[in-house]
Scaffold this motif. Structure first.
Motif, PDB file in Angstrom:
ATOM      1  N   GLU A 182       0.842  -1.198   0.000  1.00 22.51           N
ATOM      2  CA  GLU A 182       0.000   0.000   0.000  1.00 22.51           C
ATOM      3  C   GLU A 182       0.876   1.247   0.000  1.00 22.51           C
ATOM      4  N   ASN A 183       1.897   1.256   0.836  1.00 22.81           N
ATOM      5  CA  ASN A 183       2.833   2.379   0.919  1.00 22.81           C
ATOM      6  C   ASN A 183       4.026   2.070   0.029  1.00 22.81           C
ATOM      7  N   ARG A 184       4.080   2.701  -1.134  1.00 27.08           N
ATOM      8  CA  ARG A 184       5.131   2.405  -2.099  1.00 27.08           C
ATOM      9  C   ARG A 184       6.497   2.985  -1.690  1.00 27.08           C
ATOM     10  N   GLN A 185       6.575   3.678  -0.571  1.00 30.32           N
ATOM     11  CA  GLN A 185       7.862   4.145  -0.045  1.00 30.32           C
ATOM     12  C   GLN A 185       8.386   3.234   1.070  1.00 30.32           C
ATOM     13  N   ALA A 186       7.614   2.241   1.432  1.00 29.78           N
ATOM     14  CA  ALA A 186       7.996   1.342   2.527  1.00 29.78           C
ATOM     15  C   ALA A 186       9.021   0.308   2.051  1.00 29.78           C
ATOM     16  N   ASP A 187       9.676  -0.319   3.018  1.00 30.67           N
ATOM     17  CA  ASP A 187      10.646  -1.372   2.701  1.00 30.67           C
ATOM     18  C   ASP A 187      10.316  -2.665   3.456  1.00 30.67           C
ATOM     19  N   LEU A 188       9.042  -2.856   3.752  1.00 29.82           N
ATOM     20  CA  LEU A 188       8.629  -4.004   4.565  1.00 29.82           C
ATOM     21  C   LEU A 188       9.035  -5.347   3.967  1.00 29.82           C
ATOM     22  N   LEU A 189       9.001  -5.465   2.649  1.00 31.11           N
ATOM     23  CA  LEU A 189       9.234  -6.774   2.043  1.00 31.11           C
ATOM     24  C   LEU A 189      10.677  -7.234   2.205  1.00 31.11           C
ATOM     25  N   THR A 190      11.624  -6.333   2.045  1.00 29.44           N
ATOM     26  CA  THR A 190      13.021  -6.734   2.216  1.00 29.44           C
ATOM     27  C   THR A 190      13.427  -6.689   3.688  1.00 29.44           C
ATOM     28  N   ARG A 191      12.874  -5.762   4.453  1.00 30.31           N
ATOM     29  CA  ARG A 191      13.202  -5.678   5.879  1.00 30.31           C
ATOM     30  C   ARG A 191      12.686  -6.899   6.635  1.00 30.31           C
ATOM     31  N   HIS A 192      11.591  -7.471   6.156  1.00 32.75           N
ATOM     32  CA  HIS A 192      10.994  -8.650   6.794  1.00 32.75           C
ATOM     33  C   HIS A 192      11.013  -9.843   5.826  1.00 32.75           C
ATOM     34  N   ILE A 193      12.133 -10.027   5.151  1.00 31.94           N
ATOM     35  CA  ILE A 193      12.223 -11.078   4.124  1.00 31.94           C
ATOM     36  C   ILE A 193      12.019 -12.473   4.718  1.00 31.94           C
ATOM     37  N   ALA A 194      12.505 -12.719   5.924  1.00 30.06           N
ATOM     38  CA  ALA A 194      12.323 -14.047   6.534  1.00 30.06           C
ATOM     39  C   ALA A 194      10.837 -14.340   6.738  1.00 30.06           C
ATOM     40  N   GLU A 195      10.088 -13.347   7.192  1.00 31.82           N
ATOM     41  CA  GLU A 195       8.655 -13.519   7.406  1.00 31.82           C
ATOM     42  C   GLU A 195       7.932 -13.740   6.072  1.00 31.82           C
ATOM     43  N   VAL A 200      11.923  -9.979  -5.007  1.00 25.30           N
ATOM     44  CA  VAL A 200      11.306  -9.171  -3.959  1.00 25.30           C
ATOM     45  C   VAL A 200      12.084  -7.874  -3.870  1.00 25.30           C
ATOM     46  N   LEU A 201      11.404  -6.756  -4.065  1.00 22.47           N
ATOM     47  CA  LEU A 201      11.986  -5.433  -3.890  1.00 22.47           C
ATOM     48  C   LEU A 201      11.421  -4.852  -2.606  1.00 22.47           C
ATOM     49  N   PRO A 202      11.916  -3.717  -2.147  1.00 23.12           N
ATOM     50  CA  PRO A 202      11.439  -3.188  -0.859  1.00 23.12           C
ATOM     51  C   PRO A 202       9.920  -2.999  -0.782  1.00 23.12           C
ATOM     52  N   ASP A 203       9.297  -2.551  -1.874  1.00 19.18           N
ATOM     53  CA  ASP A 203       7.875  -2.185  -1.827  1.00 19.18           C
ATOM     54  C   ASP A 203       6.975  -2.975  -2.770  1.00 19.18           C
ATOM     55  N   THR A 208       1.128 -10.283   6.786  1.00 15.94           N
ATOM     56  CA  THR A 208       0.589  -9.191   7.600  1.00 15.94           C
ATOM     57  C   THR A 208       0.535  -9.591   9.068  1.00 15.94           C
ATOM     58  N   LYS A 209       0.060 -10.802   9.345  1.00 18.94           N
ATOM     59  CA  LYS A 209      -0.025 -11.276  10.735  1.00 18.94           C
ATOM     60  C   LYS A 209       1.353 -11.418  11.385  1.00 18.94           C
ATOM     61  N   SER A 210       2.381 -11.618  10.590  1.00 11.89           N
ATOM     62  CA  SER A 210       3.731 -11.780  11.139  1.00 11.89           C
ATOM     63  C   SER A 210       4.350 -10.457  11.578  1.00 11.89           C
ATOM     64  N   LEU A 211       3.758  -9.355  11.149  1.00 10.06           N
ATOM     65  CA  LEU A 211       4.300  -8.041  11.495  1.00 10.06           C
ATOM     66  C   LEU A 211       3.782  -7.609  12.864  1.00 10.06           C
ATOM     67  N   PRO A 212       4.610  -6.937  13.636  1.00 10.88           N
ATOM     68  CA  PRO A 212       4.267  -6.614  15.032  1.00 10.88           C
ATOM     69  C   PRO A 212       2.925  -5.906  15.224  1.00 10.88           C
ATOM     70  N   GLU A 213       2.625  -4.928  14.400  1.00  6.14           N
ATOM     71  CA  GLU A 213       1.410  -4.146  14.642  1.00  6.14           C
ATOM     72  C   GLU A 213       0.324  -4.378  13.608  1.00  6.14           C
ATOM     73  N   HIS A 214       0.493  -5.359  12.722  1.00  4.14           N
ATOM     74  CA  HIS A 214      -0.495  -5.667  11.685  1.00  4.14           C
ATOM     75  C   HIS A 214      -0.997  -4.416  10.958  1.00  4.14           C
ATOM     76  N   PRO A 215      -0.101  -3.657  10.375  1.00  2.00           N
ATOM     77  CA  PRO A 215      -0.544  -2.447   9.661  1.00  2.00           C
ATOM     78  C   PRO A 215      -1.275  -2.814   8.364  1.00  2.00           C
ATOM     79  N   ILE A 216      -1.842  -1.802   7.725  1.00  2.00           N
ATOM     80  CA  ILE A 216      -2.375  -2.015   6.374  1.00  2.00           C
ATOM     81  C   ILE A 216      -1.155  -2.138   5.476  1.00  2.00           C
ATOM     82  N   VAL A 217      -0.956  -3.307   4.920  1.00  6.19           N
ATOM     83  CA  VAL A 217       0.285  -3.603   4.214  1.00  6.19           C
ATOM     84  C   VAL A 217       0.131  -3.549   2.703  1.00  6.19           C
TER      85      VAL A 217
END
Length: 167
Positions: free
Chosen positions: A21-34, A55-58, A85-94
């Protein structure tokens, strides 16, 4: 409200683009194991073959082949997105609500889309060659002799998942 319809081909091979959803985020590479664990869980429950994945950051691009009697790729994406999404600490809109899919038509179309998957980190300026990007099945395909380790493609030959004519 639009009535969006997706093509269904049992046993088909598909190219996908899935965005955060946030194309400036890096969730995918920061949480690659998840993310990898989420994909593994989905594959165990609903098998599919990974032909190519980056997999790129966004966002991510991939090519899958579904089992011969199955056309339900949406179910697999739902499972991956939900588990990640469930693996992330605060379950944001991902995730963006939808994803983009393309049914692979033939061998040339397949090769163009796999090449696009692998050139994508170069296209986005993250690395100078595909072999430098760690979050890609490119390394598997090099080990299997499908690509040379120094393959780089030409960024200008690729646009929106399609190889330009003559490219």
């Amino acid at each position: 409200m639009s009535n969006y319809r997706r093509m269904r081909v049992a046993g088909g091979t598909w190219f996908f683009t899935v965005n955060l959803e946030n194309r400036q985020a890096d969730l995918l590479t920061r949480h690659i194991a998840e993310l990898k664990l989420s994909i593994q869980k989905a594959k165990q429950r609903h098998p599919f073959q990974i032909n190519a994945w980056v997999v790129l950051p966004d966002h991510m691009h991939c090519v899958w082949t579904l089992p011969a009697n199955d056309a339900n790729y949406s179910q697999r994406w739902r499972a991956i997105k939900k588990a990640f999404t469930k693996s992330l600490p605060e379950h944001p809109i991902v995730w963006q609500k939808r994803f983009w899919e393309h049914s692979i038509r033939d061998e040339r179309d397949y090769q163009a889309h796999v090449d696009y998957v692998y050139i994508n980190p170069v296209k986005h300026g993250l690395v100078k060659s595909a072999s430098e990007w760690p979050y890609s099945s490119f390394h598997r395909d090099v080990r299997n002799g499908l690509y040379p380790a120094d393959w780089a493609g030409k960024v200008e030959d690729f646009q929106a998942g399609e190889r330009k004519a003559g490219g």
